[in-house]
Design a protein around this motif. Structure first.
Motif, short mmCIF file in Angstrom:
data_model
loop_
_atom_site.label_atom_id
_atom_site.label_comp_id
_atom_site.label_asym_id
_atom_site.label_seq_id
_atom_site.Cartn_x
_atom_site.Cartn_y
_atom_site.Cartn_z
N THR A 1 0.38 -5.67 0.62
CA THR A 1 -1.06 -5.42 0.69
C THR A 1 -1.29 -4.03 1.27
O THR A 1 -0.37 -3.40 1.80
N THR A 2 -2.53 -3.59 1.23
CA THR A 2 -2.89 -2.31 1.83
C THR A 2 -3.34 -2.47 3.28
O THR A 2 -3.80 -1.50 3.89
N PHE A 3 -3.18 -3.68 3.82
CA PHE A 3 -3.69 -3.97 5.16
C PHE A 3 -2.59 -3.98 6.22
O PHE A 3 -2.77 -4.49 7.32
N GLU A 4 -1.42 -3.39 5.88
CA GLU A 4 -0.31 -3.34 6.82
C GLU A 4 0.46 -2.06 6.58
O GLU A 4 0.31 -1.39 5.55
N THR A 5 1.33 -1.72 7.53
CA THR A 5 2.14 -0.51 7.42
C THR A 5 3.56 -0.88 7.04
O THR A 5 4.23 -1.61 7.77
N SER A 6 4.00 -0.43 5.90
CA SER A 6 5.38 -0.67 5.47
C SER A 6 6.18 0.61 5.61
O SER A 6 5.64 1.69 5.89
N GLY A 7 7.48 0.51 5.37
CA GLY A 7 8.33 1.68 5.47
C GLY A 7 8.42 2.47 4.19
O GLY A 7 8.99 3.56 4.18
N ALA A 8 7.89 1.89 3.08
CA ALA A 8 8.01 2.56 1.79
C ALA A 8 6.95 2.03 0.84
O ALA A 8 6.32 0.99 1.09
N THR A 9 6.77 2.75 -0.25
CA THR A 9 5.85 2.35 -1.31
C THR A 9 6.55 2.52 -2.65
O THR A 9 7.24 3.51 -2.88
#
Length: 548
Positions: A121-129
């Motif tokens: 989702t766009t509501f969290e911070t991930s390490g990659a896209t």
């Protein structure tokens, strides 16, 4: 390795295609079954096709692919349909390449998918896209067998162009698309399936599964370490067996030591499912659906099969992969290999004041994440907390604990809230396995305990741990903060030790650490915690912690 000179085995062959059992001499040459010769009598054991896990995240075993294979073959698993979504959220394309390279070092068949929801989702911070272009490029590769679970079902239902382009890319290549649609029913389920989704492994109720079958979706009956849906969906094995497969989704190292898909096959037969039908569900269905290069015990097939003691318990005596004996009498014959430790971790030290929640009202009314044991779903509750000093603290006597999700990719303040039904009376537990972006998730009975647990994970740059004022236990996970590079027995013992301490701290849950790891999963109802705050899946938006 296959015996190029050839050899033969005598046993009772279970032919799942023609649904018959007969004594035979099975001839093997160059890794394939060259001939199946009927004979008069062949003893008491049975040869059956090898089991396939139709949906699993290898990372959740906390083992690298080669080490996972060494354990799985002991239980008769010869192939997995593997979604590298977890490591992709940490390392992106580098993580997927790592999994492909490591899997190639093992004789087990790993069918990896291209993950379409990185981040979920766009509501969290991930390490990659991963962009739609990244996913399309992955799908074009022979090593990638399918489009992994489409977790952003709201986006599909809303007609998101990027998501639909990924589905179209998979369909153009004739590769299946996996679903992920918990509690999606009625017109929404029909629209989701019509977009090209072919499976779902998130059905919690029988009626939901029946609706999705009516929409043309195959149902993957999941029995993992945290999510256990087998019991609810077992009637499908008798009423709609041709629409079913078995999967584990997420299975932790201690559980994998005890069994894998063989346990679901055994359970199905105990429930009255014909043994050959149970075997078809565990072998033929995933092989055909995903186009796996896995043998089904026919002449000309690759020699991937098992010898079992009977068709009731399915105790695995021996496992062959491509004609090579890889497990015998509960022992793996696959040699251990060392794996690298890529990671993405911004380590730092926090203080207990970082975990302080302030409020004006006394008492304060807060939204609480309500854990449901054995499920990934959570509820939402309202609770009143005393607030004599303007600071809200956990209240373990009322089973109201504090939860924190800490961004492990950047230096940002922790997101804080409260959770019930996890049961800790003291101390804290924490994990860098936190679906799906894998920030640090922790639950504790005090701010001080929370801080200590999070810092312990920070020091190791990944792991799972339990702490109290006097002691601590941690299993380091140096591979992306998700996996260990140690022997499976060491990992299983380390994980079991942390889980045991979590229970000593008061948790009554069967899998407290696995349950913890899903409290940050924003695509599963109802109330979750992201590194950016409390999140409602019903509204698909952030929710206020303090209720005014």
């Amino acid at each position: 390795m296959p015996d190029s000179a050839g050899f033969a085995l005598e046993s009772n062959v279970v032919d799942i295609i023609d649904r018959r059992i007969f004594p035979a001499r099975v001839h093997l040459r160059a890794g394939h079954i060259s001939r199946i010769e009927p004979i008069a009598e062949a003893g008491a054991t049975f040869l059956v096709p090898g089991f396939v896990d139709a949906h699993i995240h290898i990372e959740s075993s906390m083992l690298t692919p080669p080490e996972f294979a060494r354990v799985a073959v002991r239980h008769g698993t010869v192939a997995t349909v593997s979604d590298p979504h977890e490591i992709a959220n940490v390392l992106g394309l580098e993580g997927i390449e790592y999994m492909l390279a490591e899997a190639a070092r093992s004789p087990l068949t790993f069918c990896f998918g291209a993950p379409p929801c990185v981040p979920a989702t766009t509501f969290e911070t991930s390490g990659a896209t991963l962009s739609p272009e990244n996913v399309a490029a992955l799908l074009a590769r022979d090593e990638i067998g399918y489009l992994s679970e489409m977790m952003n079902f709201p986006g599909v239902l809303a007609g998101d162009p990027g998501l639909l382009s990924m589905i179209a890319a998979a369909k153009a290549l004739g590769k299946p698309v996996d679903g992920h649609a918990p509690a999606v029913r009625g017109d929404a389920a029909r629209q989701y399936a019509a977009a090209g989704i072919s499976t779902d492994h998130e059905c919690f109720e029988l009626e939901e599964a029946l609706e999705k079958i009516a929409c043309g979706m195959k149902i993957l009956i999941r029995e993992g370490s945290a999510a256990r849906n087998y019991e609810a969906l077992e009637p499908l094995l008798l009423s709609h067996p041709d629409w079913c497969m078995f999967c584990s989704d997420d299975t932790h190292p201690d559980a994998l030591e005890l069994g894998h898909i063989n346990l679901s096959v055994r359970r199905a037969v105990a429930a009255g499912v014909d043994p050959i039908q149970a075997l078809r569900i565990a072998t033929l269905h995933p092989v055909e659906h995903y186009g796996l290069p896995v043998g089904l015990l026919r002449e000309g097939d690759r020699a991937d099969f098992l010898e079992v003691t009977d068709l009731r318990d399915f105790a695995v005596r021996r496992t062959w992969l491509a004609g090579g004996l890889v497990a015998e009498n509960g022992h793996t014959l696959i040699p251990r290999v060392e794996s690298g430790t890529p990671n993405h971790f911004h380590s730092r030290t926090l203080t207990s004041s970082d975990f302080r929640v302030t409020a004006e009202d006394n008492p304060a009314t807060v939204r609480v994440i309500a854990v449901e044991g054995g499920q990934l779903i959570t509820g939402s509750e309202i609770a009143s907390l005393a607030n004599p000093e303007g600071v809200l603290r956990a209240d373990p006597e009322r089973d109201l604990l504090k939860i924190a999700v800490v961004n492990r990719y950047a230096d940002t303040p922790p997101a804080l809230g409260f959770v019930s039904h996890l049961g800790l009376k003291r101390g804290a537990i924490a994990s860098s396995v936190a679906h799906d972006s894998h920030n640090i998730v922790a639950v504790g009975a005090s701010d001080e305990d929370l801080c200590r647990a999070v810092n312990l994970i920070m020091e190791q740059r990944g792991g799972v741990c339990a702490v109290d004022r006097a002691s601590e236990r941690i299993l380091p996970l140096p591979v992306a903060g998700l996996m260990s590079n140690e022997d499976s027995a060491v990992v299983a013992a380390g994980y079991a030790g942390v889980e045991a301490m979590a229970r000593e701290l008061g948790s009554p849950l069967a899998a407290p650490l696995m349950t913890l790891s899903f409290l940050a999963l924003l695509v599963i109802p109802e109330l979750k915690m992201s590194d950016r705050g409390l999140f409602s899946t019903e509204a698909f938006a952030f929710a206020e912690l303090i209720v005014k």
